[in-house]
Design a protein around this motif. Structure first.
Motif, PDB file in Angstrom:
ATOM      1  N   ILE A  24       0.819  -1.140  -0.032  1.00  7.83           N
ATOM      2  CA  ILE A  24       0.009  -0.021   0.138  1.00  7.83           C
ATOM      3  C   ILE A  24       0.881   1.142   0.078  1.00  7.83           C
ATOM      4  N   PRO A  25       0.933   2.016  -0.972  1.00  4.57           N
ATOM      5  CA  PRO A  25       1.636   3.137  -1.211  1.00  4.57           C
ATOM      6  C   PRO A  25       1.219   4.250  -0.262  1.00  4.57           C
ATOM      7  N   GLU A  26       2.200   5.387  -0.047  1.00  2.00           N
ATOM      8  CA  GLU A  26       2.129   6.669   0.490  1.00  2.00           C
ATOM      9  C   GLU A  26       1.107   7.534  -0.241  1.00  2.00           C
ATOM     10  N   THR A  27       1.044   7.385  -1.477  1.00  2.00           N
ATOM     11  CA  THR A  27       0.140   8.273  -2.255  1.00  2.00           C
ATOM     12  C   THR A  27      -0.588   7.426  -3.488  1.00  2.00           C
ATOM     13  N   TYR A  28      -1.734   7.745  -3.796  1.00  3.50           N
ATOM     14  CA  TYR A  28      -2.265   7.309  -4.938  1.00  3.50           C
ATOM     15  C   TYR A  28      -3.052   8.109  -5.559  1.00  3.50           C
ATOM     16  N   LYS A  29      -3.008   8.065  -7.013  1.00  2.00           N
ATOM     17  CA  LYS A  29      -3.573   9.211  -7.774  1.00  2.00           C
ATOM     18  C   LYS A  29      -3.294  10.516  -7.321  1.00  2.00           C
ATOM     19  N   GLY A  30      -2.146  10.842  -6.808  1.00  2.00           N
ATOM     20  CA  GLY A  30      -1.531  12.156  -6.323  1.00  2.00           C
ATOM     21  C   GLY A  30      -2.282  12.482  -4.710  1.00  2.00           C
ATOM     22  N   ALA A  53       2.694   1.699   3.907  1.00  2.00           N
ATOM     23  CA  ALA A  53       3.374   2.696   3.815  1.00  2.00           C
ATOM     24  C   ALA A  53       3.451   3.337   5.067  1.00  2.00           C
ATOM     25  N   ASP A  54       4.292   4.120   5.394  1.00  2.00           N
ATOM     26  CA  ASP A  54       4.787   4.570   6.898  1.00  2.00           C
ATOM     27  C   ASP A  54       3.610   5.558   7.288  1.00  2.00           C
ATOM     28  N   ASN A  55       2.939   6.129   6.045  1.00  2.00           N
ATOM     29  CA  ASN A  55       2.090   7.270   6.519  1.00  2.00           C
ATOM     30  C   ASN A  55       0.633   6.796   6.830  1.00  2.00           C
ATOM     31  N   ILE A  56       0.429   5.435   6.723  1.00  2.00           N
ATOM     32  CA  ILE A  56      -1.064   4.675   7.135  1.00  2.00           C
ATOM     33  C   ILE A  56      -1.237   4.934   8.461  1.00  2.00           C
ATOM     34  N   THR A  57      -2.194   5.701   8.879  1.00  2.00           N
ATOM     35  CA  THR A  57      -2.750   5.735  10.278  1.00  2.00           C
ATOM     36  C   THR A  57      -3.733   5.149  10.924  1.00  2.00           C
ATOM     37  N   LYS A  58      -4.477   4.273   9.980  1.00  2.00           N
ATOM     38  CA  LYS A  58      -5.708   3.646  10.446  1.00  2.00           C
ATOM     39  C   LYS A  58      -6.180   2.623   9.643  1.00  2.00           C
ATOM     40  N   PHE A  59      -6.513   1.480  10.210  1.00  2.00           N
ATOM     41  CA  PHE A  59      -7.394   0.379   9.647  1.00  2.00           C
ATOM     42  C   PHE A  59      -8.733   0.521   9.977  1.00  2.00           C
TER      43      PHE A  59
END
Length: 108
Positions: A24-30, A53-59
């Protein structure tokens, strides 16, 4: 957010017949990806490993519900909360690598 609950196809992963490593990337479509949405990867039986990615804060609830072949997941550094049933029916999940700066809150 990755997945918004409007699709049960897990962003197309369900259609593939090969075993996959999901990143799961840090950005998707900008746009920044900070939340894994409700049912985002539900029943994606081809996922064997996932890395966030490191910036994911929540599931959100049921993010990886019934991913029966998921064996391991690597959590990002900024993860703060994991809602209930995120990994429900992920019977092969044996390894969780937590790279979080603080222990996330778990909700059930």
């Amino acid at each position: 957010m990755v997945g918004d609950g409007s699709s049960t196809e897990g962003n197309g992963l369900k259609e593939k017949q090969i075993k996959s490593i999901l990143e799961i990337p840090e950005t998707y479509k900008g746009k920044d990806v900070t939340i894994v949405g409700y049912y985002a990867f539900r029943s994606c039986t081809n996922i064997i490993r996932a890395k966030l990615a490191d910036n994911i804060t929540k599931f959100n609830d049921y993010s990886f519900f019934h991913d029966t072949n998921l064996e391991s997941i690597t959590l990002g550094k900024e993860l703060q909360s994991i809602e209930g049933h995120t990994f429900w029916k992920c019977g092969k999940l044996k390894t969780v690598i937590a790279r979080c700066d603080i222990m996330p809150t778990f909700f059930s």
